[in-house]
Design an enzyme around this catalytic site. Structure first.
Site, short mmCIF file in Angstrom:
data_model
loop_
_atom_site.label_atom_id
_atom_site.label_comp_id
_atom_site.label_asym_id
_atom_site.label_seq_id
_atom_site.Cartn_x
_atom_site.Cartn_y
_atom_site.Cartn_z
CB CYS A 93 60.41 166.39 -9.07
SG CYS A 93 59.52 164.92 -8.81
CG HIS A 176 62.43 165.67 -4.67
ND1 HIS A 176 61.15 166.73 -4.89
CD2 HIS A 176 61.24 164.94 -5.01
CE1 HIS A 176 60.25 166.37 -5.62
NE2 HIS A 176 60.21 165.26 -5.53
CD GLU A 178 63.44 168.90 -1.77
OE1 GLU A 178 61.89 168.77 -3.08
OE2 GLU A 178 63.93 168.27 -3.55
#
Length: 223
Positions: A93, A176, A178
């Protein structure tokens, strides 16, 4: 032979939003036996002589805020040093944006998007086994990749959705890896996260970090 070390460069400037850095650091820890973290805006810096790979996190800061946040210029220099040292690096990002900006690319403000999106992923080791549905939460975009960077993923609204350096071990992704369903409520509250045709059941983006850890392992073994 000791396990490779991966350093997570944390970039969040809002204490209420640090959970995404925590999540990324957690995924890196799961994928790498020796994972470390530094808080870059707070003045901490990675010990490059002691690391085998680097992950650059997201941030609610913008790469164009360099006049107000001098650490952004420092991190651009860090990106260039990582390239010179050929240390495998993954930008996520904000990390995607600052890596490209460090190499002369352009980043611009755009509409905030927070949802799973369909992406066209190239045949690249970073995306091995990764679903084409990935989670995003961003309001800035790379409009022109940096020198030496080529697009390795695109979305219908974003040609440079992920990039890779043509000669150095540098990969960047706008999404992202995660983000999982465990963060849904926070994402809804902070970024207006929505799910329609696609949801977290379609996402396995943490595999990107696992693949990056394997890339670091292979690079270390080859030394």
């Amino acid at each position: 032979m000791s396990s490779p070390t991966i350093t997570v460069v944390r970039n969040e400037v809002d204490p209420d939003c640090e959970y995404h850095c925590d999540a990324l650091a957690g995924v890196v820890s799961d994928a790498a036996a020796d994972a470390r973290a530094v808080d870059y805006p707070a003045g901490e810096r990675p010990a490059l002589e002691e690391t085998d790979g680097v992950v650059i996190t997201g941030s609610t800061a913008g790469v164009y805020e360099v006049d107000d946040r001098p650490w952004i210029a420092d991190q651009k220099r860090l990106v260039r040093e990582l390239i010179d040292r050929e240390i495998p690096t993954l930008g996520v990002c904000f990390g995607h944006q600052i890596a490209n900006a460090a190499l002369g690319g352009t980043v611009e403000r755009a509409e905030t998007i927070a949802r799973p999106v369909d992406a066209d992923l190239a045949d690249d080791p970073l995306f091995d086994g990764v679903s084409s549905v990935v989670p995003v939460a961003h309001g800035d975009v790379v409009t022109e990749p940096g020198d030496g960077m080529g697009a390795i993923a695109s979305a219908d609204y974003y040609p440079a959705f992920a990039t890779r350096h043509r000669t150095a071990p540098l990969w960047t992704v706008q999404f992202h890896p995660e983000f999982t369903a465990a963060l849904r409520e926070r994402l809804e509250a902070d970024f207006g996260w929505t799910e329609a045709e696609r949801g977290f059941g379609d996402v396995n983006a943490t595999r990107v970090v696992e693949n990056f850890a394997s890339i670091v392992d292979d690079a270390t073994a080859a030394e």
